[in-house]
Write a protein that holds these residues in place. Structure first.
Motif, PDB file in Angstrom:
ATOM      1  N   ARG A   1      -4.855  12.439  -8.679  1.00 17.37           N
ATOM      2  CA  ARG A   1      -4.504  13.512  -7.743  1.00 17.37           C
ATOM      3  C   ARG A   1      -3.815  12.860  -6.556  1.00 17.37           C
TER       4      ARG A   1
ATOM      5  N   GLU B   1      -3.131  13.205  -2.443  1.00 18.43           N
ATOM      6  CA  GLU B   1      -3.623  13.863  -1.244  1.00 18.43           C
ATOM      7  C   GLU B   1      -3.051  13.170  -0.012  1.00 18.43           C
ATOM      8  N   LEU B   2      -3.069  13.876   1.083  1.00 17.28           N
ATOM      9  CA  LEU B   2      -2.596  13.322   2.356  1.00 17.28           C
ATOM     10  C   LEU B   2      -3.807  13.150   3.265  1.00 17.28           C
ATOM     11  N   ARG B   3      -4.090  11.929   3.635  1.00 18.17           N
ATOM     12  CA  ARG B   3      -5.214  11.648   4.525  1.00 18.17           C
ATOM     13  C   ARG B   3      -4.642  10.952   5.766  1.00 18.17           C
ATOM     14  N   GLY B   4      -4.597  11.694   6.862  1.00 22.94           N
ATOM     15  CA  GLY B   4      -4.006  11.152   8.088  1.00 22.94           C
ATOM     16  C   GLY B   4      -2.520  10.955   7.894  1.00 22.94           C
ATOM     17  N   THR B   5      -2.068   9.709   8.011  1.00 18.22           N
ATOM     18  CA  THR B   5      -0.650   9.385   7.783  1.00 18.22           C
ATOM     19  C   THR B   5      -0.479   8.634   6.474  1.00 18.22           C
ATOM     20  N   THR B   6      -1.415   8.812   5.551  1.00 17.52           N
ATOM     21  CA  THR B   6      -1.368   8.078   4.276  1.00 17.52           C
ATOM     22  C   THR B   6      -1.313   9.055   3.102  1.00 17.52           C
ATOM     23  N   PHE B   7      -0.278   8.909   2.299  1.00 17.64           N
ATOM     24  CA  PHE B   7      -0.213   9.626   1.024  1.00 17.64           C
ATOM     25  C   PHE B   7      -1.005   8.802   0.019  1.00 17.64           C
ATOM     26  N   ARG B   8      -2.003   9.406  -0.619  1.00 19.09           N
ATOM     27  CA  ARG B   8      -2.877   8.667  -1.516  1.00 19.09           C
ATOM     28  C   ARG B   8      -2.780   9.225  -2.937  1.00 19.09           C
TER      29      ARG B   8
ATOM     30  N   VAL C   1      -4.974   9.029  -6.059  1.00 23.26           N
ATOM     31  CA  VAL C   1      -6.330   8.639  -6.459  1.00 23.26           C
ATOM     32  C   VAL C   1      -6.411   8.732  -7.992  1.00 23.26           C
TER      33      VAL C   1
ATOM     34  N   GLU D   1      -0.630   4.807  -0.726  1.00 23.60           N
ATOM     35  CA  GLU D   1      -1.789   4.029  -1.193  1.00 23.60           C
ATOM     36  C   GLU D   1      -2.134   4.446  -2.620  1.00 23.60           C
TER      37      GLU D   1
ATOM     38  N   ASP E   1      -5.093   4.362  -4.851  1.00 22.16           N
ATOM     39  CA  ASP E   1      -6.538   4.153  -4.874  1.00 22.16           C
ATOM     40  C   ASP E   1      -6.993   4.107  -6.330  1.00 22.16           C
TER      41      ASP E   1
END
Length: 392
Positions: A20, A22-29, A31, A64, A66
């Motif tokens: 999946r 997701e956007l966490r803060g300024t990080t596209f992750r 996972v 990122e 993950d």
């Protein structure tokens, strides 16, 4: 394939592969979870190709991967992750990996390093140059085979002369064994094939000659064609496919198991033990098989002549006696020993060329059959032109 830990985990208990974004803060992750292995690569690849590369609103945004949720990963899974990370980097996202074990990190770095290496350049060769190179290679191969076969013929001739001078060298049991396998056991299939071909030639001859009102002449055609060409050609081709390949497989298998080297170490000449009995057996067997092939082809033609022309067997035999002369019979029979020598030499030579692998054995068995049939047809053509030239 690498696993996250040393615990034994049933495949049904592993979380289904997937991911999946997701956007966490300024990080596209991205996972990732489950098993990223070759068995799931097709599904993951299709979904990753549909994934749009995130567009960073500013240079502060990063990417990122993950992979802490991945239970298993192999080269194909690592390549999919590396390809996705590379696409994100080209889109302006500085992408890193998170949650990787040492073994996962080594695998991903190796896949990344291999992906960055330059592929070797392949020189494009023009089609005409490819054709010329292929012809050169074929001509060179034919020349090498011709030289090798001629040299092998010389070795066999020398061994045969030595056996004549020293008869105790001859192996009668081996000779009888190969005479049985190459001759007697081949008789049913050769008789059947020649019978069917004789019937087919007669049927086609009657149909075609009926347009000119000369159906009876089909008997002449079948009789002369069977004795001069069909009998010897069909028999030789069948023997090349059956016995020639068997010679190569038998000798090649012994070569693979180093039995021939052991024979030489014990002072046993493979030429006397393996080659000469096979050549002698085929020289005896092939003329006899050719004779039976001639009879079968004439019989097949006779059956079809009875059906289509109403020629009963006594009348058909009388017709054959009017048409066939002894020279027609001998034209076919005289080719048989030469065809036997060629088939036996090619089969034995290819067997001695086998190297220590099953692939080499298969290649040489195929090569033996093709070369033997080709040379038999060439010899038949040479004899046909020569005999026609001298009025036979």
């Amino acid at each position: 394939m690498l696993k996250r830990d040393n615990q034994f985990v049933l495949s049904t208990e592993i979380e289904a592969p997937g991911f999946r974004v997701e956007l966490r803060g300024t990080t596209f992750r991205l996972v990732a979870t489950g098993a990223w292995t070759i068995s799931e690569a097709a599904v993951l690849d299709e979904e990753l190709r549909r994934l749009k590369v995130p567009i960073p609103p500013s240079s502060e945004f990063t990417g990122e991967m993950d992979i802490s949720g991945i239970a298993e990963i192999d080269t194909s899974g690592a390549w999919l992750l590396q390809r996705t990370a590379a696409a994100w980097r080209r889109g302006g996202l500085k992408t890193r990996y998170a949650g990787a074990t040492d073994s996962f990190r080594i695998l991903i770095e190796e896949v990344h390093r291999r992906a960055q290496s330059d592929l070797p350049e392949i020189d494009e060769v023009p089609p005409f140059q490819q054709f010329v190179d292929t012809m050169k290679t074929s001509a060179s191969s034919i020349w090498r085979d011709t030289v090798a076969l001629t040299a092998f013929l010389g070795e066999v001739t020398f061994a045969a002369v030595r056996v004549v001078r020293e008869p105790w060298r001859f192996r009668p049991i081996s000779f009888i064994h190969h005479l049985d396998h190459a001759g007697l056991r081949a008789l049913p299939i050769i008789f059947l094939i020649c019978f069917l071909i004789g019937a087919v030639v007669m049927q086609q001859g009657v149909v075609q000659l009926s347009y000119f009102g000369a159906e009876v002449m089909a008997v002449n055609m079948v009789a002369i064609l069977s004795l001069r060409e069909v009998g010897i050609l069909l028999t030789s081709i069948m023997v090349a496919g059956r016995s020639g390949s068997a010679f190569t497989a038998e000798i090649g298998s012994m070569k693979m198991r180093e039995e021939i080297d052991a024979m030489r170490t014990l002072g046993i000449d493979p030429m006397d033990t393996l080659v000469l009995p096979r050549v002698a057996a085929l020289i005896v067997a092939l003329p006899l098989l050719t004779f039976m092939g001639d009879i079968a082809a004439l019989a097949g033609g006779g059956v079809m002549a009875w059906v289509m022309l109403g020629l009963d067997p006594p009348l058909y035999v009388d017709k054959l006696q009017e048409i066939v002369s002894f020279r027609h019979f001998m034209v076919g029979m005289i080719k048989a020993p030469f065809a036997a020598v060629i088939i036996a030499l090619v089969g034995c030579l290819e067997g001695l060329r086998v190297e220590g692998s099953a692939e080499s054995l298969g290649v040489h068995v195929t090569s033996a059959v093709v070369k033997a049939i080709f040379l038999v047809i060439c010899i038949d053509g040479i004899f046909a032109m020569f005999l026609a030239g001298i009025g036979q």
